[in-house]
Design a protein around this motif. Structure first.
Motif, mmCIF file in Angstrom:
data_model
loop_
_atom_site.group_PDB
_atom_site.id
_atom_site.type_symbol
_atom_site.label_atom_id
_atom_site.label_comp_id
_atom_site.label_asym_id
_atom_site.label_seq_id
_atom_site.Cartn_x
_atom_site.Cartn_y
_atom_site.Cartn_z
ATOM 1 N N PRO A 8 0.845 -1.199 0.000
ATOM 2 C CA PRO A 8 0.000 0.000 0.000
ATOM 3 C C PRO A 8 0.877 1.245 0.000
ATOM 4 O O PRO A 8 1.958 1.229 0.583
ATOM 5 N N GLU A 9 0.457 2.288 -0.700
ATOM 6 C CA GLU A 9 1.261 3.504 -0.734
ATOM 7 C C GLU A 9 0.374 4.736 -0.806
ATOM 8 O O GLU A 9 -0.633 4.724 -1.518
ATOM 9 N N ARG A 10 0.715 5.777 -0.058
ATOM 10 C CA ARG A 10 0.033 7.079 -0.090
ATOM 11 C C ARG A 10 -1.491 6.926 0.027
ATOM 12 O O ARG A 10 -2.250 7.509 -0.749
ATOM 13 N N MET A 11 -1.918 6.123 0.970
ATOM 14 C CA MET A 11 -3.357 5.925 1.148
ATOM 15 C C MET A 11 -4.012 7.157 1.774
ATOM 16 O O MET A 11 -5.175 7.441 1.550
ATOM 17 N N PHE A 12 -3.228 7.862 2.602
ATOM 18 C CA PHE A 12 -3.776 9.027 3.309
ATOM 19 C C PHE A 12 -2.872 10.235 3.068
ATOM 20 O O PHE A 12 -1.645 10.122 3.137
ATOM 21 N N SER A 13 -3.531 11.385 2.785
ATOM 22 C CA SER A 13 -2.772 12.587 2.445
ATOM 23 C C SER A 13 -2.831 13.579 3.601
ATOM 24 O O SER A 13 -3.606 13.408 4.548
ATOM 25 N N GLU A 14 -2.056 14.628 3.462
ATOM 26 C CA GLU A 14 -2.005 15.666 4.490
ATOM 27 C C GLU A 14 -3.384 16.311 4.673
ATOM 28 O O GLU A 14 -3.774 16.669 5.777
ATOM 29 N N SER A 15 -4.128 16.442 3.557
ATOM 30 C CA SER A 15 -5.438 17.091 3.663
ATOM 31 C C SER A 15 -6.522 16.122 4.130
ATOM 32 O O SER A 15 -7.604 16.527 4.519
ATOM 33 N N SER A 16 -6.196 14.825 4.084
ATOM 34 C CA SER A 16 -7.185 13.835 4.512
ATOM 35 C C SER A 16 -6.491 12.689 5.264
ATOM 36 O O SER A 16 -6.434 11.553 4.799
ATOM 37 N N PRO A 17 -5.935 13.014 6.438
ATOM 38 C CA PRO A 17 -5.142 12.004 7.164
ATOM 39 C C PRO A 17 -6.024 10.975 7.869
ATOM 40 O O PRO A 17 -7.216 11.200 8.058
ATOM 41 N N ALA A 18 -5.406 9.860 8.235
ATOM 42 C CA ALA A 18 -6.096 8.888 9.098
ATOM 43 C C ALA A 18 -5.956 9.395 10.537
ATOM 44 O O ALA A 18 -4.854 9.759 10.953
ATOM 45 N N LEU A 19 -7.045 9.437 11.257
ATOM 46 C CA LEU A 19 -6.982 9.948 12.635
ATOM 47 C C LEU A 19 -6.810 8.767 13.584
ATOM 48 O O LEU A 19 -7.748 8.014 13.838
ATOM 49 N N ALA A 20 -5.590 8.606 14.056
ATOM 50 C CA ALA A 20 -5.234 7.411 14.835
ATOM 51 C C ALA A 20 -5.008 7.758 16.304
ATOM 52 O O ALA A 20 -4.454 8.807 16.630
ATOM 53 N N ARG A 21 -5.459 6.839 17.163
ATOM 54 C CA ARG A 21 -5.254 7.025 18.598
ATOM 55 C C ARG A 21 -3.926 6.421 19.038
ATOM 56 O O ARG A 21 -3.528 5.361 18.543
ATOM 57 N N VAL A 22 -3.261 7.073 19.974
ATOM 58 C CA VAL A 22 -2.037 6.510 20.539
ATOM 59 C C VAL A 22 -2.418 5.315 21.402
ATOM 60 O O VAL A 22 -3.274 5.422 22.288
ATOM 61 N N ARG A 23 -1.808 4.153 21.099
ATOM 62 C CA ARG A 23 -2.077 2.956 21.910
ATOM 63 C C ARG A 23 -1.063 2.877 23.059
ATOM 64 O O ARG A 23 -1.411 2.634 24.199
ATOM 65 N N TRP A 24 0.214 3.065 22.715
ATOM 66 C CA TRP A 24 1.277 3.044 23.717
ATOM 67 C C TRP A 24 2.263 4.174 23.439
ATOM 68 O O TRP A 24 2.503 4.523 22.299
ATOM 69 N N ASN A 25 2.878 4.666 24.500
ATOM 70 C CA ASN A 25 4.025 5.571 24.362
ATOM 71 C C ASN A 25 5.043 5.108 25.384
ATOM 72 O O ASN A 25 4.907 5.389 26.577
#
Ligand code: NAD
Length: 278
Positions: A8-25
């Motif tokens: 997979p490549e460039r599935m999400f762009s700067e104008s339409s990013p995937a909004l991901a939650r932090v699972r661990w830090n």
């Protein structure tokens, strides 16, 4: 030369990013002078897919509310650290500004993220370090500092379940033992007959010439064997980390080669030489 299945490549762009939650830090350095985080994002339901050796973009708040995009290597294998196909991990070092400067950098924002926080994910890009489909490909991986990140994901995929049927040589240079990122994980591969690992601790060890120990010093001592893997066994050389690392690594390897420029060119044409230094 064949690579692993289409990625997979460039599935999400700067104008339409995937909004991901932090699972661990997780802080992964014991050295008080170096704060490096292994940050894992939850991809559940987002449709964000990737393979090891790719990179991603993270959107970080910038001045006047305008987000800034920061690129990091993906540090997890394609199925994620927990193998559930629902996470992606990166390795981020906190950049310490000179004394007196305010700590407002992107790395601080990312290193301080709490589980549950939402961040925009862009990409993935690459792969810059593709996983060979042929398990009999010798692999020489040379990294400095957080440059080990893409190789962590690569090695996890290479050694998931099966062995790798060719020599795998990993060289990692860091300043101190307390900064030896993912050391336990890398050392766990030593049980595999094909795997060898060398660390250089530049603030704690010296090379024979008196200079701080670096990966090229380790490689120089085995240059002939390493060059044989590249020249006669279709091996790959992947280099990732600080600017100049590629030059010192190549200088060390050239000691073991009859004609390094020619071998280098052949590897480059065949996609067997990959360098990402900055
Ligand atoms: P660092 O500055 O702590 O250096 C790590 C080691 O490299 C030290 O031991 C140092 O002595 C040694 N070194 C420096 N110059 C060298 C050279 N020319 N040859 C051999 N060894 C050398 O590393 P860091 O602060 O972790 O920075 C790593 C670099 O990797 C950064 O430039 C970063 O942008 C890049 N990088 C990061 C990622 C990521 O995903 N976080 C991925 C790819 C590359």
């Amino acid at each position: 030369m064949t690579e692993a299945a289409p990625h997979p490549e460039r599935m999400f762009s700067e104008s339409s990013p995937a909004l991901a939650r932090v699972r661990w830090n997780r802080r992964i350095t014991a050295d008080p002078d170096a704060d490096v985080r292994h940050l894992t994002f939850d991809l559940d339901g987002l449709g964000y897919r990737y393979v090891e050796g790719q990179a991603l973009g993270l959107l970080v708040p910038g001045p006047e509310g305008k987000p800034r995009l920061r690129y990091y290597s993906i540090a997890s294998p394609r199925h994620g650290d927990e193998g559930d196909d629902r996470s992606v991990s990166v390795c981020i070092k906190r950049v310490i500004e000179p004394e007196g400067s305010p700590a407002i950098g992107c790395s601080h924002f990312l290193c301080d993220l709490e589980p549950g926080a939402v961040v925009g994910l862009v990409g993935p890009f690459g792969p810059f370090f593709p996983l060979p489909e042929d398990r009999s490909t010798p692999m020489i991986l040379a990294a400095a500092g957080t440059g080990i990140a893409p190789f962590r994901g690569l090695l996890a995929s290479m050694f998931s379940g099966q062995d790798w049927h060719a020599p795998v040589r990993v060289f990692h240079g860091v300043r101190s033992r307390g900064e030896a990122l993912y050391r336990n994980e890398l050392e766990a591969y030593l049980s595999r007959p094909s795997f060898r690992l060398g660390h250089a601790f530049s603030r704690e060890q010296h090379a024979a010439d008196g200079h701080p120990a670096r990966v090229h010093h380790l490689m120089a001592g085995q240059a002939r064997e390493l060059v044989d893997l590249l020249e006669n066994q279709s091996g790959r050389l992947y280099v990732c980390g600080v600017k100049g690392l590629d030059e010192t690594v190549e200088a060390a390897l050239s000691e073991g080669a009859a004609d390094w420029p020619a071998l280098r060119e052949r590897m480059r044409e065949e996609g067997r030489l990959r360098i990402a230094t900055s």
